[in-house]
Design an enzyme around this catalytic site. Structure first.
Site, PDB file in Angstrom:
ATOM      1  N   HIS A   1      63.257  18.247 -13.090  1.00  0.00           N
ATOM      2  CA  HIS A   1      63.900  18.596 -14.354  1.00  0.00           C
ATOM      3  C   HIS A   1      63.103  19.695 -15.068  1.00  0.00           C
ATOM      4  O   HIS A   1      63.667  20.659 -15.591  1.00  0.00           O
ATOM      5  CB  HIS A   1      63.988  17.375 -15.270  1.00  0.00           C
ATOM      6  CG  HIS A   1      65.143  16.471 -14.987  1.00  0.00           C
ATOM      7  ND1 HIS A   1      66.455  16.905 -15.007  1.00  0.00           N
ATOM      8  CD2 HIS A   1      65.190  15.132 -14.710  1.00  0.00           C
ATOM      9  CE1 HIS A   1      67.255  15.882 -14.747  1.00  0.00           C
ATOM     10  NE2 HIS A   1      66.516  14.804 -14.568  1.00  0.00           N
TER      11      HIS A   1
ATOM     12  N   HIS B   1      61.572  13.688  -8.988  1.00  0.00           N
ATOM     13  CA  HIS B   1      62.827  13.894  -9.717  1.00  0.00           C
ATOM     14  C   HIS B   1      62.552  14.368 -11.142  1.00  0.00           C
ATOM     15  O   HIS B   1      63.177  15.325 -11.625  1.00  0.00           O
ATOM     16  CB  HIS B   1      63.637  12.599  -9.740  1.00  0.00           C
ATOM     17  CG  HIS B   1      64.847  12.651 -10.627  1.00  0.00           C
ATOM     18  ND1 HIS B   1      66.083  13.043 -10.173  1.00  0.00           N
ATOM     19  CD2 HIS B   1      65.000  12.360 -11.954  1.00  0.00           C
ATOM     20  CE1 HIS B   1      66.949  13.009 -11.180  1.00  0.00           C
ATOM     21  NE2 HIS B   1      66.320  12.589 -12.272  1.00  0.00           N
ATOM     22  N   GLU B   2      61.614  13.719 -11.813  1.00  0.00           N
ATOM     23  CA  GLU B   2      61.311  14.100 -13.197  1.00  0.00           C
ATOM     24  C   GLU B   2      60.660  15.480 -13.266  1.00  0.00           C
ATOM     25  O   GLU B   2      60.987  16.287 -14.140  1.00  0.00           O
ATOM     26  CB  GLU B   2      60.408  13.041 -13.849  1.00  0.00           C
ATOM     27  CG  GLU B   2      61.014  11.651 -13.912  1.00  0.00           C
ATOM     28  CD  GLU B   2      62.358  11.600 -14.602  1.00  0.00           C
ATOM     29  OE1 GLU B   2      62.635  12.469 -15.444  1.00  0.00           O
ATOM     30  OE2 GLU B   2      63.155  10.683 -14.304  1.00  0.00           O
TER      31      GLU B   2
ATOM     32  N   GLU C   1      71.264  16.149 -13.311  1.00  0.00           N
ATOM     33  CA  GLU C   1      70.747  15.005 -12.561  1.00  0.00           C
ATOM     34  C   GLU C   1      70.887  15.233 -11.060  1.00  0.00           C
ATOM     35  O   GLU C   1      69.954  14.978 -10.293  1.00  0.00           O
ATOM     36  CB  GLU C   1      71.481  13.727 -12.979  1.00  0.00           C
ATOM     37  CG  GLU C   1      71.138  13.244 -14.375  1.00  0.00           C
ATOM     38  CD  GLU C   1      69.663  12.938 -14.541  1.00  0.00           C
ATOM     39  OE1 GLU C   1      69.058  12.351 -13.623  1.00  0.00           O
ATOM     40  OE2 GLU C   1      69.107  13.292 -15.597  1.00  0.00           O
TER      41      GLU C   1
END
Length: 264
Positions: free
Chosen positions: A139, A135-136, A192
């Site tokens: 980004h 997920h990070e 997100e």
């Protein structure tokens, strides 16, 4: 041409020359901040963070080993995706752990990833950690940092144009509040959701079962006291979990291919 029209023309120029597409989600994004600029800024901030927190960095070697194992596996999946799609990604990857009780993690532009030790209580295993790290990384891969910087620049220009056009204090205040709740926060929530989407695909490409993402976010939602969604940078837990479930068929296709290729 009036003052406002001249200012509006200046603001519209970047919109015409700086559109690109986010990988996987195929969303059009506005970004007129170069990779070299945003990566340089991020590298400086990352070094400052390390120097200020040196005694707390990488104390637990077992955690560091696991973070780097997962991180390098997701990194390989991301780079493989970009190569297969004839796109460039010029990251200088770093994976580290800070001893901090917060259930948190972040990735700076350019692939600088920091995992907080408090998140391990929620991840519980390697696949749970893969949810967080992918997920990070998503980004960073989607260039959300550069996009936010671009958006803020445009809003600043918009505020400047209004002030030069003679807008009153009340109108300026309304513009500030409206842009915060009507533009920046909704875009943050969109980022997100998008990082969830890309992260799900990246972890599946790395040979991690994407189903672990639903389990992880359900654990994260326990005892959550989040602000109302319209006031928050993040989606509400219920919507986030449902969105992940809706994406699962797509992610499972990538997962099956990765298993067939022996990436486990």
């Amino acid at each position: 041409m009036g003052k406002f029209c001249k200012s509006a023309t200046i603001i519209l120029i970047p919109l015409l020359i700086a559109c690109s597409t986010v990988p996987i989600s195929n969303r059009d994004r506005l970004n007129f901040v170069s990779d070299s600029r945003i990566n340089s800024i991020a590298a400086q901030e990352y070094q400052q963070f390390l120097s200020e927190n040196r005694p707390k960095i990488n104390q637990n070697q077992q955690q560091v080993k696991l973070v780097r194992k997962v991180g390098f596996r997701i990194r390989d999946a991301v780079e493989r995706y970009f190569i297969q799609n004839n796109q460039q990604i010029s990251f200088s990857w770093k994976f580290n752990v800070i001893q901090n009780s917060q259930a948190n993690a972040w990735a700076m532009p350019g692939g600088k990833v920091m995992v907080y030790s408090g998140i391990f209580e929620k991840t519980r295993n390697e696949e749970g950690l893969a949810v967080v790290i992918s997920h990070e990384i998503a980004h960073a891969a989607a260039k959300h940092g550069a996009e936010r910087m671009s958006q803020q620049t445009l809003l600043n220009l918009g505020g400047y144009a209004l002030s030069k056009s003679g807008a009153g204090e009340g109108f300026m205040k309304a513009f500030s509040i409206g842009s915060h709740y009507g533009i920046m926060l909704p875009y943050s929530r969109k980022h997100e959701y998008e990082a969830d989407h890309l992260g799900l695909i990246f972890m599946a490409m790395g040979g991690y079962d994407p189903k672990a993402a639903v389990d992880f976010w359900q654990r994260m939602s326990e005892n959550s006291s989040a602000a109302p969604e319209f006031m928050s940078t993040h989606p509400c837990d219920r919507k986030r979990i449902q969105a992940l479930k809706d994406l699962m068929p797509e992610a499972k296709r990538y997962y099956r291919r990765s298993i067939k290729s022996g990436r486990q």
